[in-house]
Design an enzyme around this catalytic site. Structure first.
Site, PDB file in Angstrom:
ATOM      1  N   ARG A   1      24.654  45.861  37.423  1.00 23.43           N
ATOM      2  CA  ARG A   1      25.223  44.599  37.909  1.00 23.43           C
ATOM      3  C   ARG A   1      24.145  43.523  38.055  1.00 23.43           C
ATOM      4  NH1 ARG A   1      28.397  42.183  42.807  1.00 23.43           N
ATOM      5  NH2 ARG A   1      30.029  41.205  41.583  1.00 23.43           N
TER       6      ARG A   1
ATOM      7  N   HIS B   1      24.375  39.986  36.150  1.00 25.39           N
ATOM      8  CA  HIS B   1      24.436  38.705  36.872  1.00 25.39           C
ATOM      9  C   HIS B   1      23.225  37.820  36.584  1.00 25.39           C
ATOM     10  CE1 HIS B   1      27.819  39.311  40.034  1.00 25.39           C
ATOM     11  NE2 HIS B   1      28.154  39.772  38.858  1.00 25.39           N
TER      12      HIS B   1
ATOM     13  N   HIS C   1      32.972  48.448  34.118  1.00 26.92           N
ATOM     14  CA  HIS C   1      33.625  48.794  35.381  1.00 26.92           C
ATOM     15  C   HIS C   1      34.045  50.267  35.450  1.00 26.92           C
ATOM     16  CE1 HIS C   1      34.555  44.431  36.887  1.00 26.92           C
ATOM     17  NE2 HIS C   1      33.294  44.785  37.017  1.00 26.92           N
TER      18      HIS C   1
ATOM     19  N   TRP D   1      36.646  52.029  40.205  1.00 23.87           N
ATOM     20  CA  TRP D   1      37.633  51.895  39.130  1.00 23.87           C
ATOM     21  C   TRP D   1      37.979  53.255  38.515  1.00 23.87           C
ATOM     22  CZ3 TRP D   1      33.750  48.376  40.042  1.00 23.87           C
ATOM     23  CH2 TRP D   1      34.091  47.016  40.130  1.00 23.87           C
TER      24      TRP D   1
HETATM   25 FE1  CCH Z   1      31.743  43.509  37.624  1.00 24.55          FE
HETATM   26  N1  CCH Z   1      32.283  43.405  39.577  1.00 24.55           N
HETATM   27  N2  CCH Z   1      32.895  41.901  37.210  1.00 24.55           N
HETATM   28  N3  CCH Z   1      31.072  43.527  35.710  1.00 24.55           N
HETATM   29  N4  CCH Z   1      30.497  45.023  38.094  1.00 24.55           N
HETATM   30  C1  CCH Z   1      31.894  44.241  40.583  1.00 24.55           C
HETATM   31  C2  CCH Z   1      31.090  45.348  40.453  1.00 24.55           C
HETATM   32  C3  CCH Z   1      30.463  45.721  39.270  1.00 24.55           C
HETATM   33  C4  CCH Z   1      33.677  41.212  38.096  1.00 24.55           C
HETATM   34  C5  CCH Z   1      33.723  41.388  39.467  1.00 24.55           C
HETATM   35  C6  CCH Z   1      33.100  42.444  40.133  1.00 24.55           C
HETATM   36  C7  CCH Z   1      31.475  42.698  34.713  1.00 24.55           C
HETATM   37  C8  CCH Z   1      32.535  41.776  34.794  1.00 24.55           C
HETATM   38  C9  CCH Z   1      33.150  41.398  35.963  1.00 24.55           C
HETATM   39  C10 CCH Z   1      29.685  45.698  37.206  1.00 24.55           C
HETATM   40  C11 CCH Z   1      29.388  45.313  35.912  1.00 24.55           C
HETATM   41  C12 CCH Z   1      30.043  44.285  35.237  1.00 24.55           C
HETATM   42  C13 CCH Z   1      32.478  43.809  41.811  1.00 24.55           C
HETATM   43  C14 CCH Z   1      32.274  44.482  43.162  1.00 24.55           C
HETATM   44  C15 CCH Z   1      33.232  42.698  41.533  1.00 24.55           C
HETATM   45  C16 CCH Z   1      34.071  41.886  42.506  1.00 24.55           C
HETATM   46  C17 CCH Z   1      30.968  44.013  43.834  1.00 24.55           C
HETATM   47  C18 CCH Z   1      30.755  44.704  45.154  1.00 24.55           C
HETATM   48  O1  CCH Z   1      31.600  44.550  46.030  1.00 24.55           O
HETATM   49  O2  CCH Z   1      29.729  45.408  45.290  1.00 24.55           O
HETATM   50  C19 CCH Z   1      34.463  40.240  37.394  1.00 24.55           C
HETATM   51  C20 CCH Z   1      35.457  39.272  38.016  1.00 24.55           C
HETATM   52  C21 CCH Z   1      34.155  40.363  36.081  1.00 24.55           C
HETATM   53  C22 CCH Z   1      34.798  39.572  35.003  1.00 24.55           C
HETATM   54  O3  CCH Z   1      35.009  40.020  33.936  1.00 24.55           O
HETATM   55  C23 CCH Z   1      30.633  42.887  33.567  1.00 24.55           C
HETATM   56  C24 CCH Z   1      30.730  42.096  32.264  1.00 24.55           C
HETATM   57  C25 CCH Z   1      29.724  43.872  33.904  1.00 24.55           C
HETATM   58  C26 CCH Z   1      28.585  44.466  33.101  1.00 24.55           C
HETATM   59  C27 CCH Z   1      28.495  44.414  31.796  1.00 24.55           C
HETATM   60  C28 CCH Z   1      29.159  46.887  37.837  1.00 24.55           C
HETATM   61  C29 CCH Z   1      28.267  47.949  37.183  1.00 24.55           C
HETATM   62  C30 CCH Z   1      29.655  46.898  39.148  1.00 24.55           C
HETATM   63  C31 CCH Z   1      29.417  47.960  40.221  1.00 24.55           C
HETATM   64  C32 CCH Z   1      28.298  47.556  41.147  1.00 24.55           C
HETATM   65  C33 CCH Z   1      28.061  48.540  42.251  1.00 24.55           C
HETATM   66  O4  CCH Z   1      27.285  48.197  43.151  1.00 24.55           O
HETATM   67  O5  CCH Z   1      28.595  49.657  42.254  1.00 24.55           O
END
Ligand code: CCH
Length: 284
Positions: A44, A48, A171, A187
């Site tokens: 993540r 970002h 995800h 997820w």
């Molecule tokens: Fe995401 N993501 N993401 N995401 N994401 C969150 C967590 C992860 C969105 C929203 C969220 C991508 C696209 C999107 C990861 C990778 C990717 C969370 C929870 C949200 C909200 C954060 C929390 O509470 O900790 C949205 C909207 C989009 C739109 O498409 C893409 C693209 C990627 C990577 C290629 C990963 C990995 C996580 C998990 C992080 C964790 O701490 O477990």
């Protein structure tokens, strides 16, 4: 005095292999975090850092690592990513010659490969910027929105429908935290393994609105898993759904497309001198 010329340290591929292996080792050493791995939050962080890119103005992207600074570190979307930055700080101390921006993306590559994902070729060349290069808030996707928003945000980075769906398969990893995004839960049932389960669950499960006081999100019938409104948009939209179906059926096709699109994501806006990409071996 003429002095003795200072020899500049020029890192080779072997030096970056050492960084990869150090991150891999730390992923194993610190397995008490969250679901047992810092891997998802490292992915993540790299996403970002990269996903702020704007093709029009050529600003943002992984080059610069401006999330080290306020205001970017305080942008709502980046809540919780301090854990990932802090995890990498001792690695930066061991290898002070590496830029944060190369380190964050290489750590993302390492996390994805060590969590069973495809090979993600990578090359160095990012340089850190100062606070003046921070991007404005609002460049990363808003999980409460749907397909129109996804196309506008990812279109600004230069991604098409297929690439949006392939990237979203990340995800399969990690979870939402109520004290970060406000959303809650993972997820998939294997949040520290990259698989195509995200797509399989999207099309295979029945998703209902979760009844709670938090932000609107979906839950499956076991109530153990979740989907965001932006996740559900991928099956509500016919063009997106074509790709969800394809990746749900075939993990190899997903892995191939995912690797390609992550390489592109991590390289957005980076002025590379080096053409060649390196492949890192999965650490034991
Ligand atoms: Fe995401 N993501 N993401 N995401 N994401 C969150 C967590 C992860 C969105 C929203 C969220 C991508 C696209 C999107 C990861 C990778 C990717 C969370 C929870 C949200 C909200 C954060 C929390 O509470 O900790 C949205 C909207 C989009 C739109 O498409 C893409 C693209 C990627 C990577 C290629 C990963 C990995 C996580 C998990 C992080 C964790 O701490 O477990």
């Amino acid at each position: 005095a003429a002095g003795i010329p200072v020899k500049e340290f020029v890192p080779t591929q072997e030096d970056y292999v050492k960084i990869y292996n150090e991150v891999a080792k730390r992923l194993v050493d610190f397995d008490e975090y969250d679901d047992g791995s810092y891997g998802p939050v490292l992915v993540r962080l790299a996403w970002h850092a990269s996903g702020t890119y704007d093709v029009e103005t050529k600003t943002g992207g992984s080059n610069g690592a401006t999330m080290r600074f306020q205001p970017e570190s305080d942008h709502g979307a980046n809540a919780g990513l301090k854990a990932a930055r802090d995890f990498l700080e001792p690695v930066k101390e061991l290898f002070p010659w590496v830029s944060y921006s190369d380190l964050w993306t290489l750590a993302g590559v390492c996390a994805l490969q060590q969590m069973g994902g495809p090979v993600i070729p990578w090359r160095p060349g990012r340089a850190d910027s100062d606070v003046s290069a921070c991007t404005p808030d609002g460049r990363l996707p808003d999980a409460t929105k749907e397909q129109k928003h996804l196309r506008s945000i990812f279109g600004r980075m230069g991604f098409n429908d297929q690439e949006i769906v392939a990237l979203s398969g990340a995800h399969a990893l990690g979870r939402c935290h109520t004290d970060r995004s406000g959303f809650d839960g993972p997820w998939t049932f294997s949040p520290t393994m990259l698989t195509n389960d995200y797509y399989k669950l999207l099309v295979g499960e029945k998703w209902n609105w979760k009844k709670w006081n938090g932000p609107a999100q979906y839950e499956d019938k076991t109530k153990a898993l979740m989907m965001l409104p932006t996740d559900m948009a991928l099956i509500k939209d016919k063009e997106f759904k074509k790709w969800v179906d394809k990746y749900a059926k075939d993990q190899d096709v997903f892995f191939k497309d995912f690797s390609d699109v992550v390489v592109k994501l991590f390289e957005l806006g980076v002025p590379f001198k080096q053409e060649e990409r390196w492949v890192f071996k999965v650490a034991e």
